[in-house]
Design a protein around this motif. Structure first.
Motif, PDB file in Angstrom:
ATOM      1  N   PRO A   3     -11.793  41.992 -18.641  1.00 24.29           N
ATOM      2  CA  PRO A   3     -11.325  40.876 -19.472  1.00 24.29           C
ATOM      3  C   PRO A   3      -9.811  40.881 -19.659  1.00 24.29           C
ATOM      4  CG  PRO A   3     -13.302  41.822 -20.415  1.00 24.29           C
ATOM      5  CD  PRO A   3     -12.920  42.718 -19.273  1.00 24.29           C
ATOM      6  N   GLY A   4      -9.231  42.093 -19.772  1.00 23.89           N
ATOM      7  CA  GLY A   4      -7.777  42.161 -19.925  1.00 23.89           C
ATOM      8  C   GLY A   4      -7.056  41.658 -18.698  1.00 23.89           C
ATOM      9  N   GLN A   5      -7.583  41.973 -17.504  1.00 21.96           N
ATOM     10  CA  GLN A   5      -6.959  41.482 -16.276  1.00 21.96           C
ATOM     11  C   GLN A   5      -7.086  39.968 -16.162  1.00 21.96           C
ATOM     12  OE1 GLN A   5      -9.142  44.111 -13.602  1.00 21.96           O
ATOM     13  NE2 GLN A   5      -7.218  45.126 -13.008  1.00 21.96           N
ATOM     14  N   VAL A   6      -8.253  39.436 -16.613  1.00 20.45           N
ATOM     15  CA  VAL A   6      -8.420  37.981 -16.595  1.00 20.45           C
ATOM     16  C   VAL A   6      -7.384  37.339 -17.519  1.00 20.45           C
ATOM     17  CG1 VAL A   6      -9.953  36.074 -17.231  1.00 20.45           C
ATOM     18  CG2 VAL A   6     -10.860  38.053 -15.993  1.00 20.45           C
ATOM     19  N   TRP A   7      -7.233  37.908 -18.703  1.00 15.01           N
ATOM     20  CA  TRP A   7      -6.233  37.362 -19.645  1.00 15.01           C
ATOM     21  C   TRP A   7      -4.829  37.433 -19.047  1.00 15.01           C
ATOM     22  CZ3 TRP A   7      -1.811  38.769 -22.129  1.00 15.01           C
ATOM     23  CH2 TRP A   7      -1.434  37.992 -23.245  1.00 15.01           C
TER      24      TRP A   7
ATOM     25  N   PRO B 112      -6.628  29.083 -24.000  1.00 12.86           N
ATOM     26  CA  PRO B 112      -7.409  29.083 -22.764  1.00 12.86           C
ATOM     27  C   PRO B 112      -7.555  30.470 -22.146  1.00 12.86           C
ATOM     28  CG  PRO B 112      -5.895  27.235 -22.782  1.00 12.86           C
ATOM     29  CD  PRO B 112      -5.545  28.079 -23.955  1.00 12.86           C
ATOM     30  N   ALA B 113      -6.490  31.282 -22.190  1.00 10.21           N
ATOM     31  CA  ALA B 113      -6.574  32.638 -21.634  1.00 10.21           C
ATOM     32  C   ALA B 113      -7.598  33.470 -22.401  1.00 10.21           C
ATOM     33  CB  ALA B 113      -5.196  33.304 -21.684  1.00 10.21           C
ATOM     34  N   TRP B 114      -7.599  33.328 -23.716  1.00  8.06           N
ATOM     35  CA  TRP B 114      -8.575  34.058 -24.534  1.00  8.06           C
ATOM     36  C   TRP B 114      -9.995  33.623 -24.211  1.00  8.06           C
ATOM     37  CZ3 TRP B 114     -11.863  32.259 -28.505  1.00  8.06           C
ATOM     38  CH2 TRP B 114     -12.475  33.267 -29.272  1.00  8.06           C
ATOM     39  N   ARG B 115     -10.195  32.308 -24.061  1.00 11.86           N
ATOM     40  CA  ARG B 115     -11.518  31.797 -23.743  1.00 11.86           C
ATOM     41  C   ARG B 115     -11.999  32.290 -22.382  1.00 11.86           C
ATOM     42  NH1 ARG B 115     -13.609  26.980 -25.815  1.00 11.86           N
ATOM     43  NH2 ARG B 115     -15.167  27.290 -24.175  1.00 11.86           N
ATOM     44  N   MET B 116     -11.113  32.283 -21.396  1.00 11.68           N
ATOM     45  CA  MET B 116     -11.498  32.704 -20.048  1.00 11.68           C
ATOM     46  C   MET B 116     -11.847  34.185 -20.008  1.00 11.68           C
ATOM     47  SD  MET B 116      -8.859  30.684 -17.530  1.00 11.68           S
ATOM     48  CE  MET B 116      -8.592  28.917 -17.679  1.00 11.68           C
ATOM     49  N   SER B 117     -11.072  34.989 -20.762  1.00 11.21           N
ATOM     50  CA  SER B 117     -11.311  36.434 -20.729  1.00 11.21           C
ATOM     51  C   SER B 117     -12.618  36.811 -21.423  1.00 11.21           C
ATOM     52  CB  SER B 117     -10.137  37.171 -21.373  1.00 11.21           C
ATOM     53  OG  SER B 117     -10.039  36.860 -22.754  1.00 11.21           O
ATOM     54  N   ARG B 118     -13.112  35.962 -22.318  1.00 12.45           N
ATOM     55  CA  ARG B 118     -14.322  36.270 -23.068  1.00 12.45           C
ATOM     56  C   ARG B 118     -15.567  35.557 -22.528  1.00 12.45           C
ATOM     57  NH1 ARG B 118     -13.757  38.479 -28.098  1.00 12.45           N
ATOM     58  NH2 ARG B 118     -15.619  37.380 -28.828  1.00 12.45           N
ATOM     59  N   THR B 119     -15.402  34.769 -21.466  1.00 16.29           N
ATOM     60  CA  THR B 119     -16.545  34.043 -20.906  1.00 16.29           C
ATOM     61  C   THR B 119     -17.537  35.021 -20.285  1.00 16.29           C
ATOM     62  OG1 THR B 119     -15.186  32.096 -20.487  1.00 16.29           O
ATOM     63  CG2 THR B 119     -17.258  32.265 -19.278  1.00 16.29           C
ATOM     64  N   ASN B 120     -18.802  34.833 -20.573  1.00 14.30           N
ATOM     65  CA  ASN B 120     -19.868  35.687 -20.001  1.00 14.30           C
ATOM     66  C   ASN B 120     -20.104  35.288 -18.546  1.00 14.30           C
ATOM     67  OD1 ASN B 120     -22.325  36.952 -19.282  1.00 14.30           O
ATOM     68  ND2 ASN B 120     -22.971  36.980 -21.440  1.00 14.30           N
ATOM     69  N   PRO B 121     -19.906  36.205 -17.601  1.00 12.55           N
ATOM     70  CA  PRO B 121     -20.063  35.848 -16.175  1.00 12.55           C
ATOM     71  C   PRO B 121     -21.454  35.335 -15.847  1.00 12.55           C
ATOM     72  CG  PRO B 121     -19.021  37.998 -16.416  1.00 12.55           C
ATOM     73  CD  PRO B 121     -19.509  37.608 -17.769  1.00 12.55           C
ATOM     74  N   SER B 122     -22.470  35.844 -16.502  1.00 12.48           N
ATOM     75  CA  SER B 122     -23.838  35.454 -16.148  1.00 12.48           C
ATOM     76  C   SER B 122     -24.071  33.968 -16.406  1.00 12.48           C
ATOM     77  CB  SER B 122     -24.844  36.292 -16.941  1.00 12.48           C
ATOM     78  OG  SER B 122     -24.670  36.071 -18.340  1.00 12.48           O
ATOM     79  N   PHE B 123     -23.468  33.437 -17.504  1.00 14.73           N
ATOM     80  CA  PHE B 123     -23.647  32.009 -17.789  1.00 14.73           C
ATOM     81  C   PHE B 123     -22.884  31.152 -16.778  1.00 14.73           C
ATOM     82  CE2 PHE B 123     -24.390  33.821 -22.071  1.00 14.73           C
ATOM     83  CZ  PHE B 123     -25.685  33.354 -22.257  1.00 14.73           C
ATOM     84  N   SER B 124     -21.707  31.603 -16.403  1.00 15.95           N
ATOM     85  CA  SER B 124     -20.899  30.812 -15.482  1.00 15.95           C
ATOM     86  C   SER B 124     -21.466  30.801 -14.080  1.00 15.95           C
ATOM     87  CB  SER B 124     -19.463  31.357 -15.440  1.00 15.95           C
ATOM     88  OG  SER B 124     -18.876  31.296 -16.718  1.00 15.95           O
ATOM     89  N   LEU B 125     -22.219  31.862 -13.700  1.00 18.72           N
ATOM     90  CA  LEU B 125     -22.774  31.919 -12.347  1.00 18.72           C
ATOM     91  C   LEU B 125     -24.053  31.104 -12.196  1.00 18.72           C
ATOM     92  CD1 LEU B 125     -22.168  35.683 -11.541  1.00 18.72           C
ATOM     93  CD2 LEU B 125     -21.042  33.727 -10.470  1.00 18.72           C
ATOM     94  N   ARG B 126     -24.608  30.643 -13.308  1.00 18.85           N
ATOM     95  CA  ARG B 126     -25.814  29.826 -13.211  1.00 18.85           C
ATOM     96  C   ARG B 126     -25.465  28.421 -12.734  1.00 18.85           C
ATOM     97  NH1 ARG B 126     -28.486  31.263 -19.096  1.00 18.85           N
ATOM     98  NH2 ARG B 126     -28.870  33.473 -18.693  1.00 18.85           N
ATOM     99  N   ASP B 127     -26.345  27.840 -11.949  1.00 21.90           N
ATOM    100  CA  ASP B 127     -26.192  26.453 -11.528  1.00 21.90           C
ATOM    101  C   ASP B 127     -26.587  25.544 -12.673  1.00 21.90           C
ATOM    102  OD1 ASP B 127     -27.346  27.132  -8.196  1.00 21.90           O
ATOM    103  OD2 ASP B 127     -25.294  26.949  -8.943  1.00 21.90           O
ATOM    104  N   GLU B 128     -25.911  24.390 -12.767  1.00 20.36           N
ATOM    105  CA  GLU B 128     -26.269  23.438 -13.802  1.00 20.36           C
ATOM    106  C   GLU B 128     -27.626  22.828 -13.475  1.00 20.36           C
ATOM    107  OE1 GLU B 128     -23.172  20.603 -14.168  1.00 20.36           O
ATOM    108  OE2 GLU B 128     -21.700  22.067 -14.848  1.00 20.36           O
TER     109      GLU B 128
END
Length: 841
Positions: free
Chosen positions: A752-756, A825-841
């Motif tokens: 998460p720190g690297q993403v931020w 936005p940087a804070w939001r991106m660093s805290r996003t759960n990868p599992s939710f983002s990898l799901r298809d809509e």
């Protein structure tokens, strides 16, 4: 209906996108509406007051130097039977008991004035109260605000002279409009006004009603007037005053439009993202048979709703902002042009309609291109997520070519188009379009240049951040362009103001040569038409420590180009050192001292087309007289221009002028401070005067300058605020669009720190690119503002003074704004759960 349901569902699921879009529209509209309301409110207040004072008068009789003797009025009254006439003595005064507020003193003849002015007909209940003692009438509202009542004595000040007058009664307005008009007015008898204003035996004008009932025509009355006196239409004065502030109004409105331009980038960015995010859905709808027209209408309908909501919010915010800006605008008008007291905002249906048209129109204009792209892109391409940036890069190359066209058009408009302010601003905005068009290509090139440097400094994450700026050009390009324009506008306006200030400082350095300057207090700071009474003039000349004195008189004369400000001086040995000639030879001072010749200021010459050798037709006491223009001098004291006469020549053609200011040289053995103290003691019981040293007058002159340009600083700040919202909107869009990409990076080990850190560096690079691109654009805008728009607006020739510190500060501002906007936005991106983002809509 189906498209409407899709739009409602999408907007409900993305409230932040709607919020940012609405805020962008609202801020842009608020700034434009606020300036419009502030300017129009000040102009309306003065216009309504002037029209009410004119009343039913169709014409006005005026003298050759701003006043006319009582005898002229008496002659017209005796010979022009059946013509309705009303003598007037009018100027602005301050009332001590009312916290020195400015009021319009209207001196009238209570017996006959009702024939001309409706609000004095019946409002003056007892004419004898005004005619039998030194007294005035106030409205009940004014009396209550100033804590005075009938029978009280108040102090009225004009030109540093205090006069005690009795409140003889209260004016009872006939209607609400009269209430607003009279709230800033003091009514007195003609003789009382003459005493207060130092115009004993003279009138300001005579108002005349020429109608069919009188049996007289304007031509008949003109034949009756002595040489040098004119009969003009009553609305001429109001028209002249509105022309005074035209350039001031246009410049403020144009600066306010910069915020709207930046807001349009934000709208474009938001609408484009809404299309991009749904490109798969749009592609499926197209494949299932939804027509291009239906998709276009769907996208434009969404934009219309956003624009309408943002416009309504912007109108409300504009009213609040205008309340604060009104004081700044009013103060600038009071300093530069004329005294005006604005009680409240004047909000008209026209102001509201313009705000709605600008807000909704800008939104729809910014949304047209992304809506069109949503309908014209082939279905197969729409369904391929990887094609968007390829198309964007291809469009960037075409835009770079378009920037050349915009640049050539700008050059053509500025060089060969009409020399008007509006056309000049059109050319300036073409320059902005050229810069915006070439920005994407420069961002691509810049990202390639800094990528190895970022990799060397920050490793893989730094290289990815640099690459991401160019790879996501569809998102970053618009945000960078918006911030670039906002920062460039701050550079352009900042350099213009700095250049102006440097020029004024230089001008003050050589024009203020005397040790001490004396003048009465003036309602309008730069007009200086209040008079030093003869007793005070004599006391100053005989004061200890004073070696030499030179007087200055200011008045208003009528010429073939309208009313002009005349400055009457006594040329002496030091005079050539206090003026810089744009046109004219060394013998110009001998010429104006001995013959019918004058000097005109650069703004006057530019406005009216006068050069050395031309003839100026001036209405004198002997009729129209030609004066040769002996030269043109640099002057930054008034954008309206001025004409210089020598006192000896002026006396031959006009009544003896008063003394409106004095320049004093002290004896070698006397200090300036002791000389000022001596003058204060000598004049203390005669007249209240401003007695200032050379250094103090320079400082106060610059204070007025800084106060005048304070409103432009507010506008620059607001433009940056709009760009800040645009950057945040773009970064939030990037977060949504690249959530799967970042999720994959997280799944492959990125912390998460690297993403931020990755997002923050990318944001900083966007600010750096915007700042770097804003410097050449800002300097270009500054050059146009200084040498084209300022020249065409005011007629001044300014020095060009760009500051390296200001340019570096602008880049720092750009980076800081981008980094600040990217925190959330940087804070939001660093805290996003990868599992939710990898799901298809």
């Amino acid at each position: 209906m189906f498209g409407a349901r899709i739009s409602r569902g999408y907007l409900r699921r993305h409230p932040w996108l709607v919020a940012f879009s609405v805020v962008g529209v609202a801020l842009g509209v608020a700034v434009v509406v606020a300036i419009d309301l502030a300017n129009s409110s000040a102009a309306t207040a003065f216009r309504l007051s002037s029209e009410a004072v004119a009343g039913r008068a169709t014409h006005v009789v005026r003298g050759p130097a701003g006043t006319l003797p009582d005898s002229v009025y008496a002659s017209i009254r005796l010979n022009a039977h059946n013509v309705k006439l009303a003598p007037v003595v009018e100027d602005f005064v301050r009332i001590h008991e009312c916290e020195n507020r400015v009021f319009r003193l209207l001196g009238v003849d209570p017996i006959v004035d009702g024939e001309v002015r409706t609000f004095t007909d019946g409002a003056v209940r007892d004419p004898t109260a005004l005619m039998t003692e030194i007294s005035v009438l106030l409205t009940a509202e004014t009396a209550a605000a100033c804590s005075v009542s009938t029978g009280d004595t108040i102090k009225v000040s004009s030109g540093g002279l205090d006069h005690e007058v009795v409140v003889a009664g209260l004016v009872i307005p006939a209607d609400d409009r009269s209430t607003d008009i009279l709230a800033t007015m003091v009514v007195a008898d003609v003789s009382t006004s003459q005493e207060i204003l130092g115009l004993e035996g003279f009138l300001t004008r005579v108002d005349v009603v020429i109608d069919a009932e009188s049996g007289w025509s304007a031509a008949d009355l003109r034949q009756m007037l002595p040489d040098g006196y004119t009969l003009d239409r009553s609305e001429t004065r109001t028209e002249t005053l509105s022309q005074m502030t035209r350039a001031f109004d246009v410049n403020l409105r144009a600066l306010s439009l910069l915020a709207l331009v930046v807001g349009m980038f934000l709208i474009y960015n938001s609408v484009t993202f809404s299309v991009v995010q749904r490109r798969s859905l749009i592609g499926r709808l197209r494949a299932l048979g939804m027509t291009r027209r239906e998709i276009f209408v769907m996208v434009m309908a969404e934009s219309f709703v956003i624009g309408l909501v943002g416009t309504v919010a912007g109108l409300a915010a504009g009213v609040v902002l205008a309340t604060g800006l009104l004081q700044l605008v009013t103060q600038s008008i009071n300093d530069l042009y004329y005294a005006v007291s604005v009680r409240s905002l004047e909000i008209s249906s026209w102001n509201v309609a313009k705000g709605i048209a600008i807000g909704v129109g800008a939104t729809l204009a910014a949304s047209t291109r992304p809506a069109w792209e949503a309908t014209t892109t082939p279905v197969t391409v729409t369904l391929q997520r990887s094609t968007l940036e390829t198309i964007t890069h291809r469009v960037a190359s075409r835009l770079a070519l378009a920037s050349i066209v915009f640049g050539l058009c700008a050059g053509g408009v500025l060089a060969f188009g009409p020399k008007s302010i509006t056309v000049s601003y059109a050319g300036l905005f073409m320059v902005i379009l050229a810069a915006v068009s070439v920005a994407p290509v420069l961002v691509l090139a810049g990202s390639k240049v800094v990528r190895p440097l970022m990799g060397y400094a920050f490793g893989l994450v730094g290289r990815m951040a640099a690459n991401g700026v160019g790879a996501s050009l569809s998102r970053t390009g618009i945000a960078i362009a918006a911030l670039m324009v906002a920062v460039a506008s701050t550079i352009g306006v900042g350099v213009m103001v700095t250049s102006f200030r440097t020029t004024v400082e230089h001008w003050l350095g050589y024009s203020l040569q005397a040790d001490i300057y004396v003048q009465p207090p003036n309602i309008v700071v730069r007009r200086g038409d209040a008079t030093i009474v003869p007793a005070a003039v004599q006391a100053i000349r005989t004061s200890a420590g004073v070696r030499e004195t030179y007087t200055v008189a200011r008045t208003e004369l009528r010429t073939q180009v309208g009313d002009v400000d005349a400055v009457v001086i006594e040329p002496g040995p030091m005079t050539p050192r206090t003026f810089r000639l744009r046109e004219g030879s060394n013998d110009v001072w001998e010429q104006i001292a001995m013959s019918d010749a004058v000097l005109v200021s650069e703004p006057f010459g530019y406005r009216h087309g006068f050069r050395k050798g031309d003839r100026l037709h001036v209405v004198t006491k002997d009729g129209a007289t030609d004066f040769e223009v002996a030269g043109v001098y640099y002057d930054f004291g008034s954008d309206l221009g001025a004409v210089i006469f020598s006192r000896a020549v002026f006396r031959r053609h006009f009544p003896e002028p008063g003394v409106n200011g004095m320049a004093l040289y002290t004896s070698p053995e006397a200090s300036v401070e002791h000389a000022i103290e001596g003058i204060q003691n000598a004049t203390g019981g005669i007249q209240d005067l401003f007695i200032q040293s050379n250094r103090t007058l320079r400082a106060r002159s610059l204070e007025v300058f800084d106060r005048t340009f304070l409103v432009t600083s507010v506008l620059r700040l607001l433009a940056v605020v709009v760009a800040f919202v645009g950057i945040m909107s773009a970064l939030m869009a990037l977060q949504m669009e690249r959530s799967r990409e970042l999720a994959i990076l997280r799944a492959n080990g990125m912390t998460p720190g690297q993403v931020w850190w990755y997002v923050t560096m990318q944001t900083g690079l966007m600010g750096l690119f915007a700042g770097a691109l804003s410097v050449p654009l800002g300097l270009g805008l500054a050059w146009l503002l200084v040498f084209v728009i300022n020249k065409r607006s005011f007629g001044w020739t300014l020095q060009f003074d760009p500051s390296a510190g200001a340019l570096i500060g602008a880049i720092a501002l750009s980076v800081a704004a981008a980094l600040l906007a990217g925190l959330y936005p940087a804070w939001r991106m660093s805290r996003t759960n990868p599992s939710f983002s990898l799901r298809d809509e």
